[in-house]
Design an enzyme around this catalytic site. Structure first.
Site, PDB file in Angstrom:
ATOM      1  N   GLY A 129      23.435  23.363 -12.821  1.00 25.70           N
ATOM      2  CA  GLY A 129      23.650  23.679 -14.173  1.00 25.70           C
ATOM      3  C   GLY A 129      23.333  25.317 -14.323  1.00 25.70           C
ATOM      4  N   SER A 131      26.219  28.059 -14.215  1.00 24.77           N
ATOM      5  CA  SER A 131      27.272  28.815 -15.072  1.00 24.77           C
ATOM      6  C   SER A 131      27.776  28.326 -16.456  1.00 24.77           C
ATOM      7  CB  SER A 131      28.707  28.744 -14.186  1.00 24.77           C
ATOM      8  OG  SER A 131      28.602  29.297 -12.939  1.00 24.77           O
ATOM      9  N   GLU A 246      21.145  27.691   6.759  1.00 24.51           N
ATOM     10  CA  GLU A 246      22.336  28.444   7.270  1.00 24.51           C
ATOM     11  C   GLU A 246      23.412  28.402   6.061  1.00 24.51           C
ATOM     12  OE1 GLU A 246      25.726  29.712   8.541  1.00 24.51           O
ATOM     13  OE2 GLU A 246      25.954  27.297   8.359  1.00 24.51           O
ATOM     14  N   THR A 375      32.612  35.747  -6.847  1.00 23.35           N
ATOM     15  CA  THR A 375      34.044  36.245  -6.510  1.00 23.35           C
ATOM     16  C   THR A 375      34.340  37.355  -5.538  1.00 23.35           C
ATOM     17  OG1 THR A 375      33.989  38.129  -8.149  1.00 23.35           O
ATOM     18  CG2 THR A 375      34.539  35.884  -9.040  1.00 23.35           C
ATOM     19  N   GLU A 377      35.463  40.215  -5.567  1.00 19.76           N
ATOM     20  CA  GLU A 377      35.076  41.383  -6.073  1.00 19.76           C
ATOM     21  C   GLU A 377      33.498  41.655  -6.151  1.00 19.76           C
ATOM     22  OE1 GLU A 377      37.234  39.151  -7.578  1.00 19.76           O
ATOM     23  OE2 GLU A 377      39.123  40.474  -7.309  1.00 19.76           O
TER      24      GLU A 377
END
Lengths: 393, 379
Positions: A129, A131, A246, A375, A377
């Protein structure tokens, strides 16, 4: 320099591959991204997690006192690589990778007792919980509120992109408990029972047609205070500093390698214009290019794992491995679709669909790979700013 | 699993970096381009440090270092754009070590190790392909020796090398019937003509009109040269990849320094995401190239199977270096495309190295074969 795995690690790989060969029937293999499980595969995944747990492999990176094997990072690489290659459907990564380690570090004794062994057995599932509709890459701006009220917190707000929330028993919730504090300093972590009144889950149907991601609505959900994990208003920092596991993304690279191997089988078996596709010089160049990039991705992941195994904290190196592996997973499907030609539009499950429709599914499911969990970006910003020390402004 | 270099290797890299920074400034690189494409002075200094003899065993005047060590040194050579026939000579040394007779080794290797005898591979025939079938230059038995007829094209350092390692065909086709010879540049019947190339790196066409050589010139067995040549090509591709990762890293560092410094709209251009993302891509290309190259070099050092990894290293690194240079030009803006600015020195050499010992297309084709797609009918 020695780029080999140790004999023990290779022996473990052999054991694991044999185990997966015996225990995972081909019809239970997931799609390349594990985002499109059938109900039967979902059932199988739960049962299989418990089998892995019985082997001690499900949470092998956990300390022994909590049911793990304190497995080395390189052993985890082997595990994640083979699981990714065999496309083993899985249900419990949130609990074993995020929640369990955080509870070990920040939870109280009662919480450790309640959650850790259940997670380690594969008996309980968490969803994330974090985003929110207006807090994606800028997660710390999240607005879901938890307000103290007697022996509880009253939670109001909306979470989104939560994987399999409709099947989870608990939500690992990050909520704002101090609206006056700077944005990173007013967040708190809770382990919230999904049966709490006031919680509604709505699955989101993706371009793939599957329901992996969900929205969670909190409408005056009353959460007992003992659900708070760690320290109030320290949730952001707790989320940043959990136990080392990992996290190079090698599983995704192995899954791309599997897709390439499936395509190799296809081009050898398929005639077009009177020759096998494997003799088409363009197809050969395309597949060799994928093979080359998969090797680059593999080594970028191994570098991250190697740093972790030496006790170093990877920074831009993980972003580099991730962005490369994420974008490559899309490229494999893009190139694969071009090779399949007209038949590439046939969906999974349709008789005659090449590569069982998996490349077609992968073409759609990998769209999210450069978006979820950071992302491309954002990853490139990290490489530029942390790795190359370029200025933020 | 261990990605670390050992202490000796770190020291070798550091020493080479310091030496080449001092002895091979871009001024030297530019001067040499106008002349022979080669700096004898720099070569002699490097030989004096024992670097040219690294592959050669101690008894024959070298130090018997591993192949990975060679690659580390060549990485620094690529970084400094050092105009020396290092890769060429090393490849010939290795070929002699692998396939030379005791007499040949004793006669040639000590002189090569000390830098006094420069040898270069003369491999390419008219089709300029690195596949074995492309070798056409003929050698026929005559008396106790052979007579070689043909032309070798784009021979690296062809005008200054003292001897050539020539790939010829004594019969057969494809991999069969390839025979290697060591031939002096001044041998009767040889004429050398320098050809202007993109990297100004002293490449030559070598014409051989009835070049008569004795049996002592034969390297290995007649008709059985392919295994030796194949090994030379593996090492050539890997050493060239090492040269490229040094150059690419230098270009990345230069670019990052420039975009931090260059101010437009009251801020460093390196603070703009469009520029940052370009730099991030360059960094990924460089790191990826380093690991695939080290992997191939390490396997070669350990005598482990490496065909797949060598093909991957050269396929990726060839594309990556040129891409890094072109991205760097864009990040630099107009100053980057001037002759005065050093970036062009790298860009031109990146293209030459991309083509040397098989370009991306060549190695991808090799890889396709190794991936089980069958041997292409087009070869």
């Amino acid at each position: 320099m020695d780029l080999r795995f140790s004999p023990e690690e290779e022996a473990f790989r052999t054991e694991l591959v044999e185990f997966l060969g015996a225990e995972v029937p081909p019809e239970m293999e997931a799609d390349y991204d594990g985002l499109d499980l059938s109900p039967e595969q979902f059932e199988f995944a739960g049962a299989f997690d418990r089998k892995l747990a019985a082997k001690g492999w499900l949470c092998m990176h956990w300390p022994k006192e909590y049911g793990g094997q304190a497995a080395s990072i390189t052993r985890q690489v082997v595990f994640n690589e083979e699981m990714g290659y065999r496309r083993v459907p899985s249900r419990s990564s949130m609990g074993i990778n995020i929640v369990g380690p955080a509870i070990m570090l920040y939870g109280n004794e009662e919480q450790k007792k309640r959650y850790l062994s259940a997670i380690a057995r594969g008996d309980t599932e968490f969803c994330q919980g974090f985003s929110e509709p207006n807090s994606g890459s800028d997660l710390a701006s999240l607005r879901t509120k938890a307000v103290e009220d007697g022996d509880s917190y009253i939670v109001n707000g909306q979470k989104i992109w939560s994987s399999r929330a409709h099947h989870a028993s608990y939500c690992w919730l990050l909520a704002r408990t101090d609206p006056e504090a700077p944005k990173h300093k007013g967040l708190t972590t809770f382990a919230v029972d999904m049966k709490t009144p006031g919680i509604t889950v709505r699955p989101i149907v993706t371009v793939l047609g599957s329901t992996h991601f969900c929205e969670i609505f909190f409408d005056n959900a009353r959460v007992p205070k003992d659900a708070l994990v760690g320290e109030k208003n320290r949730g952001w920092y707790q989320a940043m500093g959990t136990l080392s596991f990992e996290r190079s993304g090698i599983g995704r690279v192995a899954s791309s390698r599997r897709a390439l191997d499936d395509l190799i089988v296809y081009v050898k078996q398929t005639q077009r214009n009177g020759i096998p596709l494997s003799q088409d010089p363009i197809v050969r160049q395309q597949l060799a290019e994928l093979q080359t990039e998969i090797e680059v991705a593999r080594l970028l992941c191994y570098r991250v794992a190697w740093m972790q195994s030496k006790g170093k904290v990877p920074s831009y190196e993980s972003s580099m491995a991730r962005v490369f592996g994420q974008e490559l997973s899309q490229k494999v499907m893009r190139v694969g679709m071009k090779i399949l030609g007209l038949a590439g539009q046939l969906l999974h499950g349709v008789p005659g669909a090449p590569v069982n429709g998996n490349v077609t599914r992968g073409f759609l499911s990998t769209i999210s790979n450069t978006i979820r969990s950071g992302t491309s970006e954002i990853q490139r910003n990290i490489i530029a700013q942390r790795g190359l020390a370029l200025p933020r402004r | 699993m261990d990605f670390d270099l050992n202490e000796d290797q770190e020291l070798l890299k550091k020493t080479a970096r310091e030496f080449l920074t001092a002895e091979c400034p871009s001024r030297l690189v530019r001067e040499v381009e106008k002349g022979t494409g080669y700096s004898r002075e720099l070569w002699e200094k490097m030989a004096g440090l024992g670097w040219v003899g690294l592959p050669v065993e101690e008894d024959l005047g070298g130090s018997g270092a591993g192949f990975l060590d060679m690659c580390l040194l060549v990485e620094e050579i690529g970084r400094a754009l050092a105009p020396v026939p290092f890769i060429s000579t090393a490849l010939c040394e290795y070929a002699l070590i692998d396939g030379g007779s005791a007499e040949q080794k004793k006669r040639l290797l000590p002189r090569m190790a000390s830098g006094k005898l420069i040898m270069t591979p003369a491999l390419n025939d008219a089709t300029l392909s690195f596949h074995p079938g492309a070798i056409e230059c003929g050698a026929a038995k005559k008396g106790g020796g052979y007579v070689i007829r043909g032309a070798k094209l784009l021979v690296p350092y062809g005008a200054i090398a003292d001897a050539y390692l020539v790939a010829t065909r004594t019969g057969g086709a494809g991999e069969n019937g390839i025979t290697l010879f060591i031939v002096d540049r001044n041998h009767k019947g040889i004429s050398v003509s320098p050809v202007p190339t993109i990297a100004c790196d002293a490449r030559c066409h070598v014409q051989m009109e009835s070049v008569e050589v004795g049996r002592e010139s034969l390297l290995g067995r007649e008709g059985d040269g392919w295994p030796l040549l194949k090994m030379l090509l593996r090492r050539g591709a890997t050493l060239t990849s090492a040269e490229m990762i040094g150059g690419a890293q230098a270009v990345l560092e230069r670019t990052v320094a420039y975009v931090k410094d260059r101010v437009q709209f009251e801020r460093p251009v390196g603070s703009f995401q469009a520029v940052q993302h370009k730099c991030a891509n360059m960094a990924g290309a460089c790191d990826g190239a380093r690991f695939v190259t080290y992997q191939a070099a390490w396997l070669l050092s350990e005598n482990l199977p490496c065909d797949r990894e060598v093909a991957i290293a050269k396929a990726w690194t060839s594309d990556a270096y040129t891409r890094v240079c072109l991205d760097s030009h864009q990040a630099h803006g107009a100053i980057g495309f001037t002759k005065e600015y050093d970036l062009q020195l790298y860009t031109r050499r990146a293209k030459a190295a991309e083509l040397a010992y098989g370009d991306t297309r060549h190695h991808s084709e090799m890889l396709a074969d190794l991936m089980g797609l069958g041997v292409s009918k087009s070869l």
